[in-house]
Design a protein around this motif. Structure first.
Motif, PDB file in Angstrom:
ATOM      1  N   PRO A 235      -1.398 103.734  -9.815  1.00  0.00           N
ATOM      2  CA  PRO A 235      -1.528 103.785 -11.282  1.00  0.00           C
ATOM      3  C   PRO A 235      -2.977 104.005 -11.692  1.00  0.00           C
ATOM      4  O   PRO A 235      -3.882 103.959 -10.844  1.00  0.00           O
ATOM      5  N   GLU A 236      -3.209 104.201 -12.963  1.00  0.00           N
ATOM      6  CA  GLU A 236      -4.568 104.263 -13.479  1.00  0.00           C
ATOM      7  C   GLU A 236      -5.112 102.837 -13.594  1.00  0.00           C
ATOM      8  O   GLU A 236      -4.350 101.866 -13.665  1.00  0.00           O
ATOM      9  N   SER A 237      -6.427 102.694 -13.593  1.00  0.00           N
ATOM     10  CA  SER A 237      -7.056 101.380 -13.739  1.00  0.00           C
ATOM     11  C   SER A 237      -6.740 100.777 -15.104  1.00  0.00           C
ATOM     12  O   SER A 237      -6.925 101.432 -16.131  1.00  0.00           O
ATOM     13  N   PRO A 238      -6.260  99.512 -15.137  1.00  0.00           N
ATOM     14  CA  PRO A 238      -5.956  98.888 -16.431  1.00  0.00           C
ATOM     15  C   PRO A 238      -7.194  98.727 -17.312  1.00  0.00           C
ATOM     16  O   PRO A 238      -7.115  98.819 -18.536  1.00  0.00           O
ATOM     17  N   ARG A 246      -5.389 102.207 -24.688  1.00  0.00           N
ATOM     18  CA  ARG A 246      -4.010 102.330 -24.205  1.00  0.00           C
ATOM     19  C   ARG A 246      -3.589 100.971 -23.638  1.00  0.00           C
ATOM     20  O   ARG A 246      -3.345 100.800 -22.448  1.00  0.00           O
ATOM     21  N   VAL A 247      -3.521  99.992 -24.550  1.00  0.00           N
ATOM     22  CA  VAL A 247      -3.377  98.586 -24.153  1.00  0.00           C
ATOM     23  C   VAL A 247      -2.015  98.307 -23.516  1.00  0.00           C
ATOM     24  O   VAL A 247      -1.919  97.566 -22.534  1.00  0.00           O
ATOM     25  N   ALA A 250      -1.990  99.442 -20.050  1.00  0.00           N
ATOM     26  CA  ALA A 250      -2.789  98.514 -19.239  1.00  0.00           C
ATOM     27  C   ALA A 250      -1.979  97.265 -18.904  1.00  0.00           C
ATOM     28  O   ALA A 250      -2.018  96.777 -17.762  1.00  0.00           O
ATOM     29  N   ARG A 251      -1.236  96.751 -19.891  1.00  0.00           N
ATOM     30  CA  ARG A 251      -0.400  95.570 -19.648  1.00  0.00           C
ATOM     31  C   ARG A 251       0.645  95.871 -18.575  1.00  0.00           C
ATOM     32  O   ARG A 251       0.904  95.042 -17.692  1.00  0.00           O
ATOM     33  N   ALA A 252       1.235  97.066 -18.646  1.00  0.00           N
ATOM     34  CA  ALA A 252       2.261  97.446 -17.662  1.00  0.00           C
ATOM     35  C   ALA A 252       1.678  97.474 -16.247  1.00  0.00           C
ATOM     36  O   ALA A 252       2.326  97.036 -15.282  1.00  0.00           O
ATOM     37  N   VAL A 253       0.446  97.980 -16.098  1.00  0.00           N
ATOM     38  CA  VAL A 253      -0.198  98.012 -14.777  1.00  0.00           C
ATOM     39  C   VAL A 253      -0.502  96.596 -14.303  1.00  0.00           C
ATOM     40  O   VAL A 253      -0.261  96.249 -13.140  1.00  0.00           O
ATOM     41  N   ILE A 271     -10.218  91.343 -20.669  1.00  0.00           N
ATOM     42  CA  ILE A 271     -10.601  92.757 -20.590  1.00  0.00           C
ATOM     43  C   ILE A 271     -10.862  93.315 -21.985  1.00  0.00           C
ATOM     44  O   ILE A 271     -11.829  94.043 -22.217  1.00  0.00           O
ATOM     45  N   LEU A 272      -9.980  92.975 -22.928  1.00  0.00           N
ATOM     46  CA  LEU A 272     -10.164  93.432 -24.314  1.00  0.00           C
ATOM     47  C   LEU A 272     -11.494  92.952 -24.874  1.00  0.00           C
ATOM     48  O   LEU A 272     -12.223  93.703 -25.530  1.00  0.00           O
ATOM     49  N   LEU A 273     -11.822  91.696 -24.581  1.00  0.00           N
ATOM     50  CA  LEU A 273     -13.085  91.131 -25.062  1.00  0.00           C
ATOM     51  C   LEU A 273     -14.269  91.833 -24.415  1.00  0.00           C
ATOM     52  O   LEU A 273     -15.240  92.204 -25.072  1.00  0.00           O
TER      53      LEU A 273
END
Length: 525
Positions: A235-238, A246-247, A250-253, A271-273
Motif C-alpha cells: 500500500p501507500e504510506s499512511p 486522504r485520511v 490512511a485509516r484503511a492502511v 499523524i494528523l497533528l
C-alpha cells in the motif's frame, strides 16, 4: 517463562503485560489484563497474525531496491578486474568507475525526497527500479569506457532514489514495537545483494573476458522484475496519505498494519497533528528546504545526529573494504584470481549473516548498544588489518589474518552501524520534513562513500594499504565518541514521540531513562 514486558502508549505512558501469551497493549492510565478465551480472543489472535505477516511482506517488497545497490557493489569488485583487461582502462578510470556510482546516487537521493512527497513513497520506489534497470542494461552492452560511465550514471540515480525511500516507507507503515527490525530490512537486502554479486563474480569468472563481466552486470537487472510485481501488493504510506488529506485511505492502511483499532485511531490522531492537519487553524510554515538550511535548535540536533551517523557509516571505510577486497587480499599474498574471488565470497557471507543479529536485537537491546558494539569492534578490526598488512606481510599467516579481520570488520558493521544508521535517519525527523531531511542524510552517506571509493587506490599507493586502514581505525574511534555524545535511544517510541525527544537537549545527549531500563527495574520488583 513469564516475563514482564513494557510498552509505551502514544501519550508517553507505560503499560505492562505479564506472561508470554499476552500482547503488549497501549493503555490510558491503568494496567489491564485480557482473560477472555472466547471467540473475541481467537479473532484478535488471528488478526494479529495476519497484520504481522502483512507488515512483514510490505517491508520485504519495499527493500527489494536495496538488492540492486548491494549487487552492484559486490559484482563491481570482481567485474572491474576483467573490465580493466577488456577495455584497457587506467587505474584512475577504475577508481572513477567504481566511486562515481556513490557520487551520482546523491542526485537521486536529493531528488528522491521531493519526488516522494509529490508522487508518493510507493511510486518513487517504482521510478528507482526503472532508472536502475536502464542503467544496468546500458552497462551490460557498453562497447567503451564512456558508455559504461553513462550506464553507471543512470544506475547511480536509480540507486539514490531507492536507498533513501525504502527506510522511510517502512518506518511509516511499521508499528513502533517492530519498527527498528523492519527498517533494518533494506540493509539486509543490500548485504544479500553484495553476497549475490560476489557469487556471480566467482560463477562467471571462467567465461571469456570480453563476456564474463557483461554477464555479471546483466544479472543485476533481474530483481527489477520482482519490484514491479511488488507494487501491486504494497500500500501507500499512511503518513504520506495524511499529508495529501486522504485520511480515510490512511485509516484503511493503518487498519491493515496495526491489529488494535483503538491504537489505529490514536496513531492517526498523532499523524494528523504531526502533519499539521489536525486543527482547523492553518499555520504558514517555511518551505522545507529553507527550514532545513536555517533549522530550529531541535531540528539542528536531528540533522547533526542523522547526517552525522550516515557519514560515519561510510568514512570508516566499509565500501573500500567491500569494493577493493580483492586488492586487499592480493596485498596479503593471494595471487590467483579465482582464489581472490572465493575469499570475497567469505566477506559477503560474513556481512550478510551478521545483519540477522541486528534484526533480532535492534528492538530488544535498542539502537545505542548495537552502535557501541559495532563501532568499537570495527575500530579494533580496522587497526588489526593495518597491522597485518604493514608488519606481518605476505604468507599463510598474513593471508589468514587478513581474511579473518576483513570478515570480522564487515560483521561488526552489519551488527550495528550498517542497519541502525538507516533506522535512525528514517525515524528521527518530523513528518513534514522526513523525506527531504532523510534525503540529506542519504546524500552525506553517498558523498562519503564516493570519496572513499574514488580515493582508496590513490591513497593506498601513497601511504600503503595498511596505512590507509590505520587512518580508517582512527575515524572509527571518533564514531564511538559521536554515538556516545550525540545519538539518543529511540527504541519503543512512536515517530511522533521521537520528534519531542529532540526538543529536549538533555534527552538528546542520551541521558533520558530508557524503556529497557524501566523493564529491568520492573523485573527486579
Amino acid at each position: 517463562m513469564g516475563l514482564v514486558g513494557v510498552q509505551e502508549n502514544g501519550n508517553g505512558e507505560v503499560g505492562l503485560s505479564i506472561g508470554t501469551k499476552n500482547k503488549y497493549r497501549r493503555m490510558d492510565s491503568e494496567v489491564t489484563e485480557d482473560f477472555d478465551d472466547g471467540s473475541h480472543h481467537h479473532h484478535q489472535e488471528k488478526r494479529s497474525s495476519s497484520t504481522r505477516k502483512y507488515v512483514l511482506a510490505c517491508a520485504i517488497f519495499a527493500s527489494l531496491n536495496s538488492v540492486l545497490l548491494g549487487y552492484d557493489v559486490g559484482v563491481m569488485s570482481g567485474a572491474i578486474i576483467f573490465i580493466h583487461e577488456d577495455l584497457k582502462i587506467t587505474e584512475v578510470q577504475e577508481e572513477v568507475l567504481i566511486g562515481c556510482l556513490s557520487i551520482l546516487s546523491l542526485f537521486g537521493s536529493l531528488a528522491g525526497g521531493r519526488t516522494s512527497d509529490i508522487i508518493g513513497r510507493k511510486w518513487t520506489m517504482a521510478l528507482a527500479a526503472i532508472i536502475f534497470q536502464t542503467g544496468a542494461a546500458t552497462m551490460t552492452l557498453a562497447p567503451s569506457f564512456e558508455v559504461l560511465i553513462l550506464g553507471r550514471f543512470l544506475a547511480g540515480i536509480g540507486i539514490g532514489f531507492g536507498v533513501m525511500i525504502a527506510p522511510i516507507y517502512i518506518a511509516e507503515i511499521s508499528p513502533s514495537v517492530a519498527r527498528g527490525s523492519l527498517t533494518s530490512f533494506p540493509e539486509i537486502f543490500i548485504n544479500l545483494g553484495i553476497l549475490l554479486g560476489y557469487v556471480s563474480n566467482f560463477a562467471f569468472s571462467g567465461l571469456p573476458e570480453h563476456i564474463n563481466w557483461r554477464v555479471m552486470l546483466g544479472v543485476g537487472i533481474l530483481p527489477s522484475f520482482f519490484i514491479g510485481a511488488a507494487l501491486f501488493i504494497i500500500p501507500e504510506s499512511p503518513r504520506w496519505l495524511v499529508m495529501k488529506n486522504r485520511v480515510e485511505e490512511a485509516r484503511a492502511v493503518l487498519l491493515k498494519t496495526i491489529d488494535n483499532e483503538a491504537e489505529v485511531e490514536e496513531r492517526l490522531a498523532e499523524i494528523l497533528l504531526a502533519a499539521g492537519t489536525g486543527s482547523t487553524e492553518k499555520y504558514e510554515e517555511k518551505a522545507v528546504w529553507r527550514e532545513l538550511l536555517s533549522p530550529s535548535p531541535s531540528l539542528r540536533r536531528m540533522l547533526i545526529t542523522g547526517v552525522g551517523i550516515q557519514c560515519f557509516q561510510q568514512i570508516t571505510g566499509i565500501d573500500a573494504t567491500v569494493y577493493y577486497s580483492p586488492e586487499i587480499f592480493q596485498e596479503a599474498g593471494i595471487q590467483d584470481k579465482s582464489k581472490l574471488l572465493a575469499a570475497t565470497v567469505a566477506v559477503g557471507v560474513s556481512k550478510t549473516a551478521f545483519i540477522l543479529v541486528a534484526i533480532f536485537l535492534v528492538d530488544r537491546l535498542g539502537r545505542k548498544p548495537l552502535l557501541y558494539v559495532s563501532t568499537i569492534g570495527m575500530t579494533i578490526c580496522l587497526f588489526s588489518i593495518g597491522v597485518t598488512l604493514t608488519f606481518i606481510g605476505q604468507g599463510q599467516v598474513g593471508i589468514a589474518m587478513a581474511i579473518l579481520f576483513v570478515c570480522s570488520n564487515v560483521a561488526f558493521f552489519s551488527v550495528g552501524i550498517g542497519p541502525v544508521c538507516w533506522v535512525l535517519t528514517s525515524e528521527i525527523f518530523p513528518l513534514r520534513l522526513r523525506a527531504q531531511a532523510s534525503a540529506l542524510g542519504a546524500v552525506g552517506n553517498r558523498v562519503c562513500s564516493g570519496l572513499v571509493a574514488m580515493s582508496f587506490l590513490s591513497i593506498s599507493r601513497a601511504i600503503s594499504v595498511g596505512g590507509t586502514f590505520f587512518v580508517f581505525s582512527v575515524i572509527s574511534a571518533l564514531s564511538v565518541l559521536f554515538v556516545y555524545t550525540l545519538v539518543p535511544e529511540t527504541k519503543g517510541k512512536s515517530l511522533e514521540q521521537i520528534e519531542l525527544l529532540f526538543k529536549d537537549e538533555h534527552q538528546w545527549n542520551g541521558s533520558e531513562v530508557e524503556l529497557g531500563d524501566v523493564a529491568h527495574l520492573v523485573q527486579k520488583q
